[in-house]
Design an enzyme around this catalytic site. Structure first.
Site, mmCIF file in Angstrom:
data_model
loop_
_atom_site.group_PDB
_atom_site.id
_atom_site.type_symbol
_atom_site.label_atom_id
_atom_site.label_comp_id
_atom_site.label_asym_id
_atom_site.label_seq_id
_atom_site.Cartn_x
_atom_site.Cartn_y
_atom_site.Cartn_z
ATOM 1 N N ASP A 60 0.849 -1.203 0.000
ATOM 2 C CA ASP A 60 0.000 0.000 0.000
ATOM 3 C C ASP A 60 0.879 1.244 0.000
ATOM 4 O OD1 ASP A 60 -2.197 1.642 0.180
ATOM 5 O OD2 ASP A 60 -2.545 1.296 2.315
ATOM 6 N N LYS A 62 0.407 3.882 -2.223
ATOM 7 C CA LYS A 62 -0.396 5.034 -2.688
ATOM 8 C C LYS A 62 0.438 5.972 -3.565
ATOM 9 C CE LYS A 62 -3.694 5.065 1.194
ATOM 10 N NZ LYS A 62 -3.153 4.067 2.126
ATOM 11 N N LEU A 63 0.917 5.450 -4.694
ATOM 12 C CA LEU A 63 1.787 6.238 -5.576
ATOM 13 C C LEU A 63 1.003 7.389 -6.208
ATOM 14 C CD1 LEU A 63 3.499 3.229 -7.389
ATOM 15 C CD2 LEU A 63 4.340 4.487 -5.398
ATOM 16 N N ASP A 65 2.184 10.601 -8.782
ATOM 17 C CA ASP A 65 3.209 11.412 -9.448
ATOM 18 C C ASP A 65 2.822 11.515 -10.921
ATOM 19 O OD1 ASP A 65 5.720 12.676 -10.085
ATOM 20 O OD2 ASP A 65 6.580 11.711 -8.318
ATOM 21 N N PRO A 67 2.677 10.536 -14.930
ATOM 22 C CA PRO A 67 2.521 9.185 -15.490
ATOM 23 C C PRO A 67 3.836 8.436 -15.658
ATOM 24 C CG PRO A 67 1.050 10.695 -16.621
ATOM 25 C CD PRO A 67 1.884 11.539 -15.696
ATOM 26 N N THR A 119 -10.187 8.655 3.802
ATOM 27 C CA THR A 119 -11.250 8.827 4.800
ATOM 28 C C THR A 119 -10.966 10.005 5.735
ATOM 29 O OG1 THR A 119 -10.190 6.987 5.935
ATOM 30 C CG2 THR A 119 -12.283 6.530 4.876
ATOM 31 N N ARG A 210 -6.196 -2.929 13.653
ATOM 32 C CA ARG A 210 -6.203 -2.983 15.113
ATOM 33 C C ARG A 210 -7.123 -4.028 15.736
ATOM 34 N NH1 ARG A 210 -6.408 3.432 15.187
ATOM 35 N NH2 ARG A 210 -7.289 2.850 13.156
HETATM 36 O O1 C5P Z 1 -6.467 -0.487 12.317
HETATM 37 P P1 C5P Z 1 -7.455 -0.269 11.223
HETATM 38 O O2 C5P Z 1 -8.350 -1.484 10.962
HETATM 39 O O3 C5P Z 1 -8.246 1.000 11.373
HETATM 40 O O4 C5P Z 1 -6.528 -0.119 9.908
HETATM 41 C C1 C5P Z 1 -7.058 0.210 8.643
HETATM 42 C C2 C5P Z 1 -5.977 0.217 7.612
HETATM 43 O O5 C5P Z 1 -6.538 0.661 6.384
HETATM 44 C C3 C5P Z 1 -4.823 1.162 7.917
HETATM 45 O O6 C5P Z 1 -3.635 0.580 7.342
HETATM 46 C C4 C5P Z 1 -5.192 2.434 7.186
HETATM 47 O O7 C5P Z 1 -4.068 3.181 6.814
HETATM 48 C C5 C5P Z 1 -5.873 1.854 5.941
HETATM 49 N N1 C5P Z 1 -6.817 2.755 5.276
HETATM 50 C C6 C5P Z 1 -7.910 3.330 5.931
HETATM 51 N N2 C5P Z 1 -8.743 4.173 5.244
HETATM 52 C C7 C5P Z 1 -8.518 4.438 3.952
HETATM 53 C C8 C5P Z 1 -7.447 3.856 3.281
HETATM 54 C C9 C5P Z 1 -6.605 3.010 3.996
HETATM 55 O O8 C5P Z 1 -8.137 3.077 7.107
HETATM 56 N N3 C5P Z 1 -9.362 5.200 3.294
#
Ligand code: C5P
Length: 230
Positions: A60, A62-63, A65, A67, A119, A210
């Site tokens: 993950d 998330k590139l 930049d 093309p 998010t 988590r």
């Molecule tokens: O611990 P938790 O279940 O909240 O982790 C969610 C994972 O998903 C984390 O690695 C977070 O960076 C990633 N993520 C997110 N929301 C996004 C994109 C990625 O929570 N929109």
């Protein structure tokens, strides 16, 4: 209902802690998400090491930049044992299409994913960077850009899937974070759904961190989520 698989977000500071967790969970887990923090600290060898334990890897990064730069980065990463990779869909159709061309030539099985709206962004934050749409409206705009580019999947909230699945469900795979089994703490996630709800909404993969690695028994937490998904 189509099948939905669990991905563990391995957001830990220490390599040893991460390896101990993976050993403890064992074979009930198939996918592990490695993010920027661990990739920056431990590099490509860390990806090879986790893959060597038998896990499929979601890298993950998330590139985002131009093309040419993103395409060349995907080219470099295509030598790693990864099954998923993220790019930012707001980098544009041209950028995503360039990345996808590299995928098709170098690693056609790689599930390249366009990240939609983070998010952490609300309507006010989007306006501040010149985007007049609401977050769900912008997720929809970006989903159609992902389809146009040929990129085969995207990352979004499961709460947004009702807007996307009917229109794009045949062309795209959906990966959804922000998942909380009933009874677990929401932590800093604002709009959470359960594994079962995410699967029912059309998620192909859920990302959970988590609630697994902070659980008293991570192995039991993985088993319970897998049961809910089945
Ligand atoms: O611990 P938790 O279940 O909240 O982790 C969610 C994972 O998903 C984390 O690695 C977070 O960076 C990633 N993520 C997110 N929301 C996004 C994109 C990625 O929570 N929109």
């Amino acid at each position: 209902m189509k099948s939905c698989e669990l991905i563990l977000a391995l957001d830990m500071g220490s390599r040893d802690e991460a390896l101990n967790l993976l050993k403890e969970i064992g074979p009930d887990l198939k996918w592990v998400k490695l993010g920027l923090q661990m990739f920056t600290a431990h590099g490509p060898d860390w990806v090879r090491e986790v893959a060597g334990l038998g896990f499929n890897i979601f890298l993950d990064l998330k590139l985002h930049d131009i093309p040419n730069t993103v395409a060349k980065t995907v080219q470099s990463l295509s030598h790693l044992p990864i099954g998923m990779l993220t790019i930012h869909s707001c980098g544009g159709v041209e950028m995503m299409a360039a990345a996808n061309q590299v995928r098709l030539h170098q690693k056609p099985d790689l599930l390249l994913l366009g990240v939609t709206v983070l998010t952490s962004m609300d309507e006010q934050q989007l306006r501040r960077v010149g985007v007049p749409a609401t977050p769900p409206g912008q997720v929809h705009n970006l989903a159609s850009a992902v389809v146009e580019s040929g990129v085969p999947g995207l990352v979004c909230s499961a709460k947004e899937l009702h807007l996307l699945a009917p229109e794009f469900g045949k062309q795209l795979q959906f990966v959804t974070p922000g998942i909380r089994p009933l009874g677990s703490s929401a932590d800093d996630q604002k709009r959470v759904v359960t594994p079962g709800q995410a699967a029912a909404s059309g998620s192909n993969y859920i990302v959970v961190g988590r609630p697994i690695y902070k659980a008293e028994s991570p192995r039991e937490a993985v088993r319970a989520i897998n049961m809910e998904l089945a």
